[in-house]
Design a protein around this motif. Sequence first.
Motif, short mmCIF file in Angstrom:
data_model
loop_
_atom_site.label_atom_id
_atom_site.label_comp_id
_atom_site.label_asym_id
_atom_site.label_seq_id
_atom_site.Cartn_x
_atom_site.Cartn_y
_atom_site.Cartn_z
N SER A 3 79.06 11.98 127.90
CA SER A 3 78.39 13.21 127.48
C SER A 3 76.89 13.02 127.55
N ASN A 4 76.23 14.04 128.14
CA ASN A 4 74.77 14.05 128.17
C ASN A 4 74.23 14.86 126.99
N GLU A 5 75.10 15.59 126.30
CA GLU A 5 74.68 16.45 125.19
C GLU A 5 74.61 15.70 123.87
N HIS A 6 75.37 14.61 123.74
CA HIS A 6 75.45 13.90 122.46
C HIS A 6 75.06 12.44 122.64
N ALA A 7 74.55 11.85 121.56
CA ALA A 7 74.16 10.45 121.58
C ALA A 7 75.40 9.57 121.65
N PRO A 8 75.26 8.36 122.17
CA PRO A 8 76.39 7.43 122.18
C PRO A 8 76.92 7.19 120.76
N ASN A 9 78.22 6.94 120.67
CA ASN A 9 78.93 6.69 119.40
C ASN A 9 78.94 7.91 118.48
N THR A 10 78.82 9.10 119.06
CA THR A 10 78.94 10.32 118.28
C THR A 10 80.36 10.87 118.46
N VAL A 11 80.94 11.35 117.38
CA VAL A 11 82.28 11.94 117.43
C VAL A 11 82.15 13.33 118.04
N VAL A 12 82.86 13.56 119.16
CA VAL A 12 82.78 14.86 119.84
C VAL A 12 84.09 15.64 119.73
N ALA A 13 85.15 15.01 119.27
CA ALA A 13 86.42 15.71 119.08
C ALA A 13 87.20 15.02 117.97
N VAL A 14 87.84 15.83 117.13
CA VAL A 14 88.69 15.29 116.06
C VAL A 14 90.12 15.71 116.38
N VAL A 32 90.62 10.66 102.36
CA VAL A 32 90.20 9.62 101.42
C VAL A 32 90.73 10.02 100.05
N LEU A 33 91.38 9.08 99.37
CA LEU A 33 91.89 9.32 98.02
C LEU A 33 91.08 8.49 97.05
N ASN A 34 90.30 9.19 96.22
CA ASN A 34 89.48 8.52 95.20
C ASN A 34 88.70 7.34 95.78
N ASP A 35 87.93 7.59 96.82
CA ASP A 35 87.08 6.61 97.49
C ASP A 35 87.83 5.52 98.25
N ARG A 36 89.12 5.67 98.44
CA ARG A 36 89.89 4.72 99.24
C ARG A 36 90.48 5.46 100.43
N LEU A 37 90.27 4.91 101.63
CA LEU A 37 90.79 5.54 102.84
C LEU A 37 92.31 5.60 102.79
N LEU A 38 92.83 6.80 102.92
CA LEU A 38 94.28 6.99 102.95
C LEU A 38 94.76 7.03 104.40
N ARG A 39 93.99 7.76 105.24
CA ARG A 39 94.31 7.84 106.66
C ARG A 39 93.01 8.06 107.42
N PRO A 40 92.75 7.26 108.46
CA PRO A 40 91.52 7.47 109.24
C PRO A 40 91.63 8.71 110.12
N ALA A 41 90.47 9.31 110.40
CA ALA A 41 90.43 10.43 111.33
C ALA A 41 90.59 9.89 112.76
N LEU A 42 91.43 10.53 113.56
CA LEU A 42 91.59 10.16 114.97
C LEU A 42 90.58 10.95 115.77
N VAL A 43 89.70 10.23 116.48
CA VAL A 43 88.56 10.90 117.11
C VAL A 43 88.33 10.44 118.55
N ALA A 44 87.56 11.30 119.25
CA ALA A 44 87.05 10.95 120.57
C ALA A 44 85.54 10.74 120.39
N VAL A 45 85.03 9.67 121.00
CA VAL A 45 83.66 9.26 120.79
C VAL A 45 82.93 9.19 122.13
N VAL A 46 81.63 9.51 122.10
CA VAL A 46 80.81 9.38 123.32
C VAL A 46 80.57 7.90 123.56
N ARG A 47 80.88 7.46 124.79
CA ARG A 47 80.66 6.04 125.10
C ARG A 47 79.22 5.82 125.52
N ASP A 48 78.82 4.54 125.40
CA ASP A 48 77.46 4.15 125.81
C ASP A 48 77.32 4.35 127.32
N HIS A 49 76.14 4.77 127.72
CA HIS A 49 75.88 4.99 129.16
C HIS A 49 75.70 3.71 129.89
#
Length: 177
Positions: free
Chosen positions: A143-154, A160-177
């Motif tokens: 992506s040229n629109e977003h910085a590297p390591n930015t989440v562009v799709a969820v 998170v349950l009371n500050d403890r991760l219950l399930r991580p978000a599954l995401v697509a990330v901009v890779r480094d150029h």
Amino acid sequence: MQNNDPHAPDPAQDGAADSAIQAELDALGVQLATMEAELAQARETVLREKAEIENQRRRMQRDVDQARRFANEKLLAELLPVYDGIALGLTNEAADAKTLREGLQMSLDQLKKVTEANGLTMVDPLHQPFNPEHHQAISSVESNEHAPNTVVAVVQKGFVLNDRLLRPALVAVVRDH
């Protein structure tokens, strides 16, 4: 005949010595009986205390078992209206897609309210920096629109349950150029 031997025992002195020894033995016997009574009392106290500790342990175990069995009672009682709303929506065979969608949205809003009240928060990191503690990257994109390591799709939101991760978000990330 009289014994004039200075080393010979005097019967009067022997009687006095025997009396003193007997008195000392009697005193020691009384002291021994007192000590034996105190020991018996101490043993009884220890047995009672041991039984009380065992009873407390059993009560505590029973309380813990009860707490485990009914820990979700409040949450489940709060979820019942959500369940009822969805079930009611499904019984309405005459409803069109718009009405069903509105009913589902109301049920989802109600579900969010219940879960948030119970400490559950959603992780929706769209357009945020990738955080490996709360996100799981399942793909990387150019992506040229977003910085590297930015989440562009969820793909799937995390929770998170009371500050403890219950399930991580599954995401697509901009890779480094």
